[in-house]
Each structure stands twice: as C-alpha cells, then as structure tokens.
Write a protein that holds these residues in place. Structure first.
Motif, PDB file in Angstrom:
ATOM      1  N   ALA A   1     -13.747   4.297 -10.743  1.00 20.69           N
ATOM      2  CA  ALA A   1     -12.616   4.827 -10.697  1.00 20.69           C
ATOM      3  C   ALA A   1     -11.966   4.596  -9.808  1.00 20.69           C
ATOM      4  N   LYS A   2     -12.767   4.128  -8.613  1.00 22.93           N
ATOM      5  CA  LYS A   2     -12.180   4.105  -7.262  1.00 22.93           C
ATOM      6  C   LYS A   2     -11.662   2.713  -7.292  1.00 22.93           C
ATOM      7  N   GLU A   3     -12.199   1.687  -7.787  1.00 22.84           N
ATOM      8  CA  GLU A   3     -11.465   0.279  -8.365  1.00 22.84           C
ATOM      9  C   GLU A   3     -10.019   0.581  -9.050  1.00 22.84           C
ATOM     10  N   SER A   4     -10.304   1.422  -9.955  1.00 28.43           N
ATOM     11  CA  SER A   4      -9.193   1.695 -10.774  1.00 28.43           C
ATOM     12  C   SER A   4      -7.806   2.082  -9.995  1.00 28.43           C
ATOM     13  N   ALA A   5      -8.121   3.227  -9.020  1.00 25.22           N
ATOM     14  CA  ALA A   5      -7.199   3.661  -8.347  1.00 25.22           C
ATOM     15  C   ALA A   5      -6.658   2.740  -7.246  1.00 25.22           C
ATOM     16  N   GLU A   6      -7.486   1.755  -6.954  1.00 26.73           N
ATOM     17  CA  GLU A   6      -7.020   0.826  -5.789  1.00 26.73           C
ATOM     18  C   GLU A   6      -6.116  -0.240  -6.500  1.00 26.73           C
ATOM     19  N   GLU A   7      -6.584  -0.461  -8.085  1.00 25.72           N
ATOM     20  CA  GLU A   7      -5.674  -1.416  -8.797  1.00 25.72           C
ATOM     21  C   GLU A   7      -4.421  -0.876  -9.127  1.00 25.72           C
ATOM     22  N   GLU A   8      -4.240   0.773  -9.109  1.00 24.35           N
ATOM     23  CA  GLU A   8      -2.998   1.082  -9.577  1.00 24.35           C
ATOM     24  C   GLU A   8      -2.160   1.233  -8.393  1.00 24.35           C
ATOM     25  N   LYS A   9      -2.861   1.544  -7.081  1.00 22.70           N
ATOM     26  CA  LYS A   9      -1.905   1.662  -5.963  1.00 22.70           C
ATOM     27  C   LYS A   9      -1.421   0.151  -5.580  1.00 22.70           C
ATOM     28  N   ARG A  10      -2.140  -0.862  -5.792  1.00 29.20           N
ATOM     29  CA  ARG A  10      -1.496  -2.166  -5.890  1.00 29.20           C
ATOM     30  C   ARG A  10      -0.531  -2.409  -6.745  1.00 29.20           C
ATOM     31  N   ALA A  11      -0.629  -2.251  -7.977  1.00 27.83           N
ATOM     32  CA  ALA A  11       0.408  -2.344  -8.754  1.00 27.83           C
ATOM     33  C   ALA A  11       1.769  -1.582  -8.507  1.00 27.83           C
ATOM     34  N   LEU A  12       1.438  -0.232  -8.045  1.00 27.61           N
ATOM     35  CA  LEU A  12       2.658   0.598  -7.644  1.00 27.61           C
ATOM     36  C   LEU A  12       3.392  -0.014  -6.384  1.00 27.61           C
ATOM     37  N   ASN A  13       2.749  -0.744  -5.388  1.00 24.46           N
ATOM     38  CA  ASN A  13       3.071  -1.353  -4.434  1.00 24.46           C
ATOM     39  C   ASN A  13       3.953  -2.484  -4.693  1.00 24.46           C
ATOM     40  N   LYS A  14       3.599  -3.278  -5.805  1.00 23.32           N
ATOM     41  CA  LYS A  14       4.105  -4.479  -6.244  1.00 23.32           C
ATOM     42  C   LYS A  14       5.446  -4.195  -6.755  1.00 23.32           C
ATOM     43  N   MET A  15       5.252  -3.161  -7.877  1.00 27.63           N
ATOM     44  CA  MET A  15       6.400  -2.650  -8.333  1.00 27.63           C
ATOM     45  C   MET A  15       7.652  -2.331  -7.510  1.00 27.63           C
ATOM     46  N   ALA A  16       7.208  -1.475  -6.471  1.00 26.34           N
ATOM     47  CA  ALA A  16       8.273  -0.903  -5.547  1.00 26.34           C
ATOM     48  C   ALA A  16       8.875  -2.154  -5.046  1.00 26.34           C
ATOM     49  N   HIS A  17       7.941  -3.086  -4.724  1.00 25.91           N
ATOM     50  CA  HIS A  17       8.813  -4.373  -3.722  1.00 25.91           C
ATOM     51  C   HIS A  17       9.740  -5.020  -4.812  1.00 25.91           C
ATOM     52  N   TRP A  18       9.255  -5.186  -6.078  1.00 24.94           N
ATOM     53  CA  TRP A  18       9.928  -5.838  -6.919  1.00 24.94           C
ATOM     54  C   TRP A  18      11.260  -5.284  -7.477  1.00 24.94           C
ATOM     55  N   CYS A  19      11.104  -3.937  -7.384  1.00 24.84           N
ATOM     56  CA  CYS A  19      12.312  -3.018  -7.628  1.00 24.84           C
ATOM     57  C   CYS A  19      13.407  -2.898  -6.446  1.00 24.84           C
ATOM     58  N   SER A  20      12.804  -3.034  -5.307  1.00 22.30           N
ATOM     59  CA  SER A  20      13.387  -3.051  -3.939  1.00 22.30           C
ATOM     60  C   SER A  20      14.497  -4.292  -3.861  1.00 22.30           C
TER      61      SER A  20
END
Length: 163
Positions: free
Chosen positions: A6-25
């Motif tokens: 669950a912790k690994e999954s949450a970290e993966e989701e956080k990395r994906a969020l940051n990557k998408m925020a950067h991509w969208c910016s």
C-alpha cells in the motif's frame, strides 16, 4: 507485507501525480490525454481518477480551457474548419459542451478569411488543366480541412468568378 504494498502504491501514485502536473504545466492538455498516459503507467483506475481529479482541482487540467486553445491554435495555424476541429476534439474525449463553447469562440470573419486564404493559396499553386479539376481540388481541400460543403462551394464560386 500488505502495508508495504500500500505504501509503495501510494508512492507510485504520488510520482505519477507529480509527473502529470509537470507535463500539464508545460503545455495545455486534456483529461483524455492524461488518462491515456496514466493508463500506460499501469496504475489502478481509482488512482487514475484521483490523479485527474487532483489535477483539475489544482487547475493543471481543464478540458474547457484546452478546447478553447486547441480551436484557436488549429484554426489559426492549420486552417482547420469546424467539422475537423469537432472531430479531433471528440477523438480526445472532450465533451460536446466544451467543444460547442470553443467553436463559438471562432469569429465568423476570421473563419471566412482563413478559408479564403487556404483556397487562394491552392489556386496559386494548382496545376489543374481545367476549371472543373480546379474546383474538384478546392472542394477536396475544403473537406479535408473540415469546412462545410456550402461554405467551401460559396468561396470557390467567389474566387473563380469570371474565370
């Protein structure tokens, strides 16, 4: 074991969020493009929806804004008409409400001027042997750029008047 997954999954989701925020910016994006990119990262559908919701809340992602910019850019730089613009935005899964709003933002005079410029350029570069072949070329050009047949035909008649 479950806790570490669950912790690994949450970290993966956080990395994906940051990557998408950067991509969208970096450039305007639509939720369909982001959804496709996230799906390629093998995230759960719940995680994908949470990320998209967060990006929308933080205004990194706005399909209405995307549709307006898309219509403005593609009509100006690619000389696309309303039919092609609607088709391409639907392919990106933008809602019809946002598409209609964006298409209404096109100034009628600008729309007509773009079609005229497109047609004049084709007439100038055409090597058509006769008037009928030139008209056929112009009709195909108008259709391929997404202009309604009636508007295209009227512009052809206007430009070829007296030939």
């Amino acid at each position: 074991m479950e806790n570490s997954q669950a912790k690994e999954s949450a970290e993966e989701e956080k990395r994906a969020l940051n990557k998408m925020a950067h991509w969208c910016s970096m450039q305007e994006r639509c939720s369909g493009d982001v959804r496709d990119k996230l799906a390629a990262m093998d995230l759960s559908s719940d995680a994908v929806e949470r990320i998209i919701d967060r990006l929308k809340r933080e205004r990194f992602l706005d399909d209405s804004r995307y549709a307006l910019y898309y219509v403005k850019d593609k009509s100006r730089f690619n000389s696309w008409g309303p039919t092609k613009l609607r088709y391409m935005l639907r392919n990106k899964r933008v809602s019809d409400e946002f598409i209609d709003e964006a298409l209404q933002s096109i100034d009628a005079d600008t729309y007509t001027a773009q079609l005229e410029k497109l047609m004049k350029n084709k007439i100038r570069l055409s090597h058509a042997a006769d008037l009928q072949k030139l008209k056929a070329q112009l009709l195909r050009l108008g259709a391929s750029h997404g202009y309604p047949y009636d508007d295209t035909y009227r512009m052809i008649e206007k430009l070829l008047q007296g030939r």
